[in-house]
Write an enzyme that holds these catalytic residues in place. Sequence first.
Site, mmCIF file in Angstrom:
data_model
loop_
_atom_site.group_PDB
_atom_site.id
_atom_site.type_symbol
_atom_site.label_atom_id
_atom_site.label_comp_id
_atom_site.label_asym_id
_atom_site.label_seq_id
_atom_site.Cartn_x
_atom_site.Cartn_y
_atom_site.Cartn_z
ATOM 1 N N CYS A 75 23.232 38.411 -7.251
ATOM 2 C CA CYS A 75 23.866 37.771 -8.401
ATOM 3 C C CYS A 75 25.320 38.197 -8.456
ATOM 4 C CB CYS A 75 23.143 38.143 -9.688
ATOM 5 S SG CYS A 75 23.954 37.445 -11.140
ATOM 6 N N GLY A 76 26.213 37.299 -8.091
ATOM 7 C CA GLY A 76 27.629 37.622 -8.059
ATOM 8 C C GLY A 76 28.214 37.896 -9.428
ATOM 9 N N HIS A 77 27.777 37.139 -10.433
ATOM 10 C CA HIS A 77 28.358 37.368 -11.762
ATOM 11 C C HIS A 77 27.955 38.738 -12.294
ATOM 12 C CE1 HIS A 77 24.629 36.518 -14.151
ATOM 13 N NE2 HIS A 77 25.314 37.003 -15.169
ATOM 14 N N SER A 86 26.818 34.115 -5.728
ATOM 15 C CA SER A 86 26.078 33.958 -4.476
ATOM 16 C C SER A 86 26.155 32.521 -3.984
ATOM 17 C CB SER A 86 24.622 34.391 -4.673
ATOM 18 O OG SER A 86 24.032 33.712 -5.771
#
Length: 354
Positions: free
Chosen positions: A107-109, A276
């Site tokens: 999870c990029g955030h 992602s």
Amino acid sequence: MRSTYQNIISNTNFKPNKDWVQIKTIDMHTGGEPLRVILSGFPELKGDSVLAYRRYCKKHYDHLRTALVFEPRGHADMYGCILVPPNDHNADFGILFLHNEGYSTMCGHAIIAVSTLAVEMNWIDAKDGETSIKIDAPCGRITSHIQIKEGKVTGVRFHCVPSFVVGLDRKVYIDTIGEVVYDLAYGGAFYAYVDMDKNNFDFDLTPNSYRTLISKGMDIKQAVMEQDKHILHPYEEDLSFLYGTIFIGDSLTNGIDSRNVCIFAEGEVDRCPTGSGVSGRVAIHKLRNELSYGETMSIESITGSVFQGSIVSEVDYGPYKAVIPQVEGTAHITGMHTFLIDPNDPMKNGFIFR
């Protein structure tokens, strides 16, 4: 005799019963996408790796995931994370991702948010300029670079795990939609990328189409899972599943290259451009010769928030020629909570209507 109101303003401390569970969190958002960071009160997870912690949490404490993510404490689009020990001493910490369906692999955030929080909470020694940390996610090790000015975080860029394309312009037939053209790619999680220009849809990528995006996105996700047999990670079975559908369209903002709207988990709509998902797009555009070293693409979300994506390097990854993507964004703290779980509450584990 004091009035009730006087009693209220003089007695604002609440003492929960000793058998109630107390879990403390800090809530954040990255580009509008929420993140509930669990700080204390969650039981210790057993295992020797982040993937092992993920399996243990799923087996033993899934009721706490639903209690914190579902209503009445959360909502259908809530997202959370648990910080855990890293896989080895070369990383700073590990992380598990929680959502309405279960446990994501990347999870990029959340990476952007917890990197910001690491500075705000003084978990790391940080000086003006750039500070780097290493985070072990279920998909692998993420290197995060935090930009700091006058003691405050101004932005975060992270290098994702090797990201690769399984196939371009694949097709799936869906009774409710017809034939859908998609790209299948991995950026820490697998997504079906659906280009609006290649498909004849009667909806757009704005909040006006919110419910339609959920419906169609889930139809596409389900059909791809059933018909595409190549959603396979080259090294880890636990990562071999389709996380969501990402619709790609034209930007509504001057100077921004395009728009992502990601429908993931059980119909969640990502408020940010999906870190992602941007990682997987970097791999797609590199393969199509649409993105080169030194170039950056800007991608907005359904809220108009923007991530930047670029190429760091290329690596061989199993049978794939993968890229190491860089994704940039910003996050902010929205609140602090002490959640209480009364064992006698019939809705203590939460509920959800989606």
